[in-house]
Write an enzyme that holds these catalytic residues in place. Structure first.
Site, PDB file in Angstrom:
ATOM      1  N   ASP A 193     -12.378   5.925   2.532  1.00 42.10           N
ATOM      2  CA  ASP A 193     -10.945   5.916   2.858  1.00 42.10           C
ATOM      3  C   ASP A 193     -10.485   7.306   3.279  1.00 42.10           C
ATOM      4  O   ASP A 193     -10.282   8.192   2.438  1.00 42.10           O
ATOM      5  CB  ASP A 193     -10.164   5.433   1.624  1.00 42.10           C
ATOM      6  N   ASP A 199       0.881  -1.168   0.000  1.00 41.79           N
ATOM      7  CA  ASP A 199       0.000   0.000   0.000  1.00 41.79           C
ATOM      8  C   ASP A 199       0.915   1.214   0.000  1.00 41.79           C
ATOM      9  O   ASP A 199       1.522   1.543   1.011  1.00 41.79           O
ATOM     10  CB  ASP A 199      -0.901  -0.027   1.240  1.00 41.79           C
ATOM     11  N   GLU A 201      -6.944   0.639  -4.704  1.00 42.17           N
ATOM     12  CA  GLU A 201      -6.967   0.569  -3.237  1.00 42.17           C
ATOM     13  C   GLU A 201      -8.313   0.072  -2.694  1.00 42.17           C
ATOM     14  O   GLU A 201      -8.340  -0.829  -1.845  1.00 42.17           O
ATOM     15  CB  GLU A 201      -6.611   1.939  -2.641  1.00 42.17           C
ATOM     16  N   LYS A 204       3.340  11.114  -3.578  1.00 42.37           N
ATOM     17  CA  LYS A 204       2.280  10.474  -4.357  1.00 42.37           C
ATOM     18  C   LYS A 204       1.437  11.510  -5.113  1.00 42.37           C
ATOM     19  O   LYS A 204       0.928  11.240  -6.198  1.00 42.37           O
ATOM     20  CB  LYS A 204       1.394   9.668  -3.407  1.00 42.37           C
TER      21      LYS A 204
HETATM   22  P1  ADP Z   1      -2.527   7.461   3.959  1.00 42.89           P
HETATM   23  O1  ADP Z   1      -3.334   6.330   3.410  1.00 42.89           O
HETATM   24  O2  ADP Z   1      -3.096   8.793   3.595  1.00 42.89           O
HETATM   25  O3  ADP Z   1      -1.101   7.353   3.628  1.00 42.89           O
HETATM   26  P2  ADP Z   1      -3.144   6.447   6.683  1.00 42.89           P
HETATM   27  O4  ADP Z   1      -4.292   5.641   6.235  1.00 42.89           O
HETATM   28  O5  ADP Z   1      -2.017   5.716   7.284  1.00 42.89           O
HETATM   29  O6  ADP Z   1      -2.612   7.431   5.565  1.00 42.89           O
HETATM   30  O7  ADP Z   1      -3.717   7.520   7.733  1.00 42.89           O
HETATM   31  C1  ADP Z   1      -2.903   8.383   8.449  1.00 42.89           C
HETATM   32  C2  ADP Z   1      -3.784   9.210   9.337  1.00 42.89           C
HETATM   33  O8  ADP Z   1      -4.445   8.359  10.275  1.00 42.89           O
HETATM   34  C3  ADP Z   1      -3.020  10.237  10.170  1.00 42.89           C
HETATM   35  O9  ADP Z   1      -3.661  11.490  10.075  1.00 42.89           O
HETATM   36  C4  ADP Z   1      -3.119   9.686  11.575  1.00 42.89           C
HETATM   37  O10 ADP Z   1      -3.125  10.715  12.564  1.00 42.89           O
HETATM   38  C5  ADP Z   1      -4.454   8.986  11.534  1.00 42.89           C
HETATM   39  N1  ADP Z   1      -4.560   7.998  12.615  1.00 42.89           N
HETATM   40  C6  ADP Z   1      -3.735   6.972  12.893  1.00 42.89           C
HETATM   41  N2  ADP Z   1      -4.128   6.328  14.017  1.00 42.89           N
HETATM   42  C7  ADP Z   1      -5.249   6.981  14.457  1.00 42.89           C
HETATM   43  C8  ADP Z   1      -6.128   6.816  15.581  1.00 42.89           C
HETATM   44  N3  ADP Z   1      -5.918   5.881  16.502  1.00 42.89           N
HETATM   45  N4  ADP Z   1      -7.172   7.685  15.689  1.00 42.89           N
HETATM   46  C9  ADP Z   1      -7.375   8.651  14.795  1.00 42.89           C
HETATM   47  N5  ADP Z   1      -6.589   8.863  13.724  1.00 42.89           N
HETATM   48  C10 ADP Z   1      -5.535   8.040  13.561  1.00 42.89           C
HETATM   49 MG    MG Z   2      -4.250   4.999   2.234  1.00 51.64          MG
END
Ligand code: ADP
Ligand code: MG
Length: 624
Positions: A212, A24, A190, A86
């Site tokens: 998402d 991912d 995705e 990205k």
């Molecule tokens: P992306 O797909 O955009 O690369 P992610 O799906 O990994 O990113 O999401 C990252 C986001 O998720 C960040 O803003 C992070 O603060 C939030 N996040 C991670 N854990 C938690 C949680 N326990 N509660 C709320 N938000 C969270």
């Molecule tokens: Mg993502």
């Protein structure tokens, strides 16, 4: 290119297992996963981190640091620490001007490349190169945890991309993987990966909504599953909405509560943002927490958080409504809702989604790992570890298929990346009065001009009954079976005359050819568009002229000599313009002139033909 389908019941023996990973490749975070003893699992680095920040830091010595280690440099050396790469994948220099505003980098353009490069202390790098550093890091992580002892090579990877990624963005992702030394088994959408992780592909059919919400982006996709193929019905979202905005909203709340007047220094701002993020993430598991700022403690509970985030969450819900509308379905029609992205751990988000769809979303799997898990499941199958799996899921055709139309143009019938098996039909008609045969020229490629595509086959449909131009209905059907074999048939519907040919489109084109043809199509898109418009007008002019000649011959007596002269002059002018014009507009204008001075003529001909038709009918009546 195509799936190898083995005999049922021949499972790979453990020592024959191939090493495959799912990646991912996220805007904020990336995750790598694999299937181990039949179960998909995420892989962690030596510090036990399974979520890798999508950050690349370049050092003056030419070194590259990726992931967690690079995050420390985000504050101290932002110009050489690249995040959110990205967003720039597959984008042109023009895009970097708008997208780049929020990013602290210096962009340069390598001559003639059309691609924005980012200047760092270690040199200039394209988004593809920067992204490939993240992929290299993840691949190394995969190799280390998969190979027992000696580092052995990976056999392949499935990499996920947003459903809305266009050809250029997909190709850039694939190029980054190739550059990282990875064998790409497939790019997977995705939302599809998330649905696969939940095993939704095992259902016969259904409508699936994937919500998402990541770090900086929000995507919603409506998928339809039927007979093992996921079709993207619509996508929507907001490329500037995510957990980062949640953090900022919490910071604003703290500043407001503390009646803090002065603006924060960037370092203070950043520190407070990190505290806000911690608090937000804690509230996924507990009811209330505190944020310390300016020697004061602020209590933040779930209710307050929900209020603070309300405007942001409702923006995402609006996007969902729009995506549902675009897919032409209502929220109640959705069979399953899947939550993806770290930000969906926030309770208020889950509640808003549940509320919209009137059902509890699926959330047993970690929302920030679910995409990688689904990609790993696909990779395991595609690499051949599950030969008894009946999953013929999701193969796609690599280049668009179409036929030649008038003026040397290609009409696409099945566009590239369409999942197979697939059948599509399109209707064509004859161009000339009395035309009894039509040549069908089958082409493969992304360009608008026949000369720039690859010719796959030519055949002729004969025996069309003579009719006036445009009256015949010729239905051309393209059918690609699960093995990627194409069959094209053409049938004249009023008479039932039919012919068909079998073609093997996937053979003979190496991956290199495919990427070259795609590359060509991106760089020629503008030229092609202009050429297409010109050809279309030339064809239209021809059609107008070819229709007028016999009409003048047959019904010229309806015109005065003066009228006839005017029409003939306009026709001559059009013929001239058709040959010499460089702009489609000029031809269009000349056609318009002809149309204006033949309006009356057309009306009179119509009268005459109605009269003769009525006369014919009277005769019939008398006969019966
Ligand atoms: P992306 O797909 O955009 O690369 P992610 O799906 O990994 O990113 O999401 C990252 C986001 O998720 C960040 O803003 C992070 O603060 C939030 N996040 C991670 N854990 C938690 C949680 N326990 N509660 C709320 N938000 C969270
Ligand atoms: Mg993502």
């Amino acid at each position: 290119m195509l799936l190898q389908i083995s005999e049922p019941g021949q499972s790979a023996k453990p020592h024959e297992r191939k090493l495959a990973i799912g990646i991912d490749l996220g805007t904020s975070n990336s995750v790598v996963a694999t299937v181990r003893s039949g179960e998909p699992v995420v892989l962690a680095d030596e510090q036990d981190n399974s979520i890798c920040p999508s950050l690349v830091h370049y050092t003056a010595e030419g070194g590259v640091v990726v992931g967690q280690a690079a995050s420390e440099k985000l504050l101290s050396d932002p110009a050489n620490t690249i995040n959110s790469i990205k967003r720039l994948m597959g984008r042109g220099v023009e895009d970097s001007a708008s997208l780049g505003q929020s990013l602290p980098y210096t962009f340069t353009e390598k001559e003639g490349s059309g691609v924005p490069y980012i200047s760092t202390v270690a040199g200039e790098f394209s988004p593809i190169e920067i992204s490939s550093e993240i992929l290299k890091h993840l691949a190394a992580l995969g190799e280390r945890s998969l190979s027992s002892g000696s580092a052995s090579e990976l056999d392949g990877a499935v990499i996920t991309v947003p459903a809305y990624f266009d050809e250029a963005q997909r190709q850039a992702t694939k190029d980054a993987a190739t550059l990282a030394g990875l064998k790409v088994l497939r790019l997977l959408n995705e939302p599809t990966a998330a649905a696969v992780a939940y095993g939704l592909d095992k259902q016969a059919e259904g409508l699936i909504a994937v919500y998402d919400l990541g770090g900086g982006t929000f995507d919603v996709s409506i998928l339809r599953l039927s007979k093992g193929v996921f079709e993207v019905l619509s996508t929507g979202g907001d490329s500037a909405l995510g957990g980062d905005d949640f953090d900022q909203a919490i910071v604003d709340w703290v500043l407001n509560e503390s009646a803090h007047a002065k603006t924060l220094e960037p370092v203070e701002q950043r520190a407070l943002l990190l505290k806000a993020r911690d608090a937000k993430e804690q509230l996924a598991g507990s009811h209330s927490t505190t944020i310390e700022f300016n020697n004061q403690l602020f209590e933040l509970n779930r209710e307050t958080l929900a209020e603070v985030l309300q405007p942001l969450i409702s923006r995402s819900i609006k996007s969902c409504r729009r995506a549902l509308r675009d897919a032409d379905i209502s929220a109640e029609d959705v069979d399953n809702v899947v939550l993806v992205g770290g930000s969906t751990r926030t309770l208020a988000v889950r509640e808003a989604v549940a509320n919209l769809f009137g059902q509890e979303p699926l959330s047993d799997l970690d929302p920030d790992r679910v995409v990688a898990l689904g990609a790993a499941i696909q990779a395991d199958i595609l690499v051949g570890n599950k030969p008894d799996s009946d999953m013929l899921l999701l193969d796609v055709i690599p280049l668009s298929l179409g036929i030649e139309t008038m003026g040397g143009l290609v009409e696409q019938i099945i566009s590239r990346n369409t999942a197979i098996p697939v059948a599509k039909a399109q209707e064509f008609t004859t161009f000339k009065d009395g035309q009894t045969a039509m040549a069908v020229h089958v082409l493969q490629g992304e360009r608008d001009l026949v000369s720039a595509c690859r010719s796959l086959a030519r055949f002729e449909l004969r025996g069309i009954p003579p009719m006036v131009a445009g009256a015949a209905k010729i239905r051309v059907v393209f059918q690609v079976d699960a093995d990627g074999l194409l069959m094209v048939s053409a049938e004249e519907l009023t008479s039932g005359v039919k012919t068909s040919v079998d073609i093997k489109p996937s053979y003979g084109l190496a991956d290199d050819d495919i990427s070259r043809m795609l590359q060509d199509s991106f760089s020629h898109a503008k030229d092609d568009m202009k050429a297409r418009a010109l050809r279309e007008q030339q064809v239209e002019a021809e059609r107008v002229l070819e229709a007028l000649v016999p009409a003048l011959e047959a019904d010229g007596d309806l015109l005065s000599e003066q009228e006839r002269q005017t029409i003939v002059q306009a026709m001559e002018a059009l013929l001239q313009t058709r040959q010499s014009a460089e702009s489609p507009r000029d031809i269009e204008a000349a056609i318009e002139v002809v149309a204006q001075c033949t309006d009356d003529f057309a009306a009179r001909r119509m009268d005459r033909s109605i009269k003769s038709a009525l006369a014919g009918q009277n005769l019939d009546d008398i006969d019966s």
